[in-house]
Design a protein around this motif. Sequence first.
Motif, short mmCIF file in Angstrom:
data_model
loop_
_atom_site.label_atom_id
_atom_site.label_comp_id
_atom_site.label_asym_id
_atom_site.label_seq_id
_atom_site.Cartn_x
_atom_site.Cartn_y
_atom_site.Cartn_z
N GLN A 153 0.80 -1.22 0.00
CA GLN A 153 0.00 0.00 0.00
C GLN A 153 0.84 1.28 0.00
N LEU A 154 1.95 1.29 0.75
CA LEU A 154 2.71 2.53 0.95
C LEU A 154 4.18 2.42 0.52
N GLY A 155 4.61 1.24 0.15
CA GLY A 155 6.03 0.97 -0.06
C GLY A 155 6.74 1.85 -1.06
N ARG A 156 6.05 2.32 -2.10
CA ARG A 156 6.72 3.11 -3.15
C ARG A 156 6.98 4.56 -2.74
N ILE A 157 6.33 5.01 -1.71
CA ILE A 157 6.52 6.41 -1.27
C ILE A 157 7.91 6.58 -0.68
#
Length: 400
Positions: free
Chosen positions: A102-106
């Motif tokens: 859900q948030l890993g690419r940020i």
Amino acid sequence: MPSGRIVEIVKGKKYQVIIEAGRNPKTGRRSSIKRTIYGRKTEAEKLCSDIIYELEHGTYIKPDKTTLAEYLRRWLKTYAINKAPSTYAGYKRIVESHIIPQLGRIELSKLQPMHIQEYYTNRLREGRRDKKGGLSAATVQRHHALLREALQHAVKWNLLYRNPADFTEPPTPEQPEIFPLEPEQLDALLEKAKGLRDEYLYIVAAYTGMREGELLSLTWNNVDLGKEPVCRVRQTVGYINGQGFVFRPTAKHKKARREIPLMEITVTALKQQKKMLAEEKLRNAKKYNKKSNLVFPDEYGNPLDPSAMTRRFKALAREAGFPQVRFHDLRHTHATMLLKAGIHPKIVQERLGHQTIGITMDTYTHVIKGLQKEAVEKMDEWLKNKKGHQMGTKEQNDRS
């Protein structure tokens, strides 16, 4: 002197902070810092003032391109690996199955409170891996605790200037329901367990209050069945996929490392367990793990599979008429019996290995309330008797 300004990109939701940081001493060119923030204007103003302060005091950290996924995997390897095996396995599962997708690419430096808040909302709505709904508030609360802890280390390690998880509002879970057995119910359960290989494990669990990992890692050198019988809790064990059984020193906190005086029923169960293991060692001599010193191993002296053990217990509990009772409820049963017997909560805390007495009091509020009611009734009775005695004395004095 650095100066800053704030540009509103999306009204009330998204802002850009622009800091004029003066001229680069090497190139002579003017340099600026631009940061985008999702949230309220007050947050953008705080970020602006924080960056200016850090520039003035030489503590500004230039953001790098490290993503949240990269950071969390590094955090798992360098910090979380030192947790208890079951805790580490749970952390890794949450990170890999939920947070990173859900948030890993940020980028870590660009992670905002709004990103995290949206993540909580998403998990509550559709967080189940079988796609059949959302996670419970208690589960999402655990995700928050993990993320906050990991990001707090990023602050300590000078990778972030503040913890964005501190500015979120995780869901508030209901108090988890526990199912302690009454003494007669425990007797019925243990009667059903007679003849089963796990019989003595269940008795020791119910009359010491030890945790599953503490029981399955208990060794005979930490059991004293002499004049003052005790169990010494020194380690825990958990099963981690890809690593197998992992033993570690008791890692929750100092209070978890403790000595538990044993009741007579527990001493008898441990002696029977030792006798059973001696028979198994002879019967399975060729395959038996001769290095094993575990109190509760499998029939070949190897660590007992915790998942299989809890499944066997659930089947037993259902058969005994207590389908909601879990293995961990034997620990709750032990604490409840102690409190109802009038044992001081501080002693109960020490036996269970709770970090604070507050945890004990909060967990067993239902028992404490019942004890308070009983105390009030006893006090009422005492006052009635006292007043009756005083009235009788007064009447005797009047006659004389």
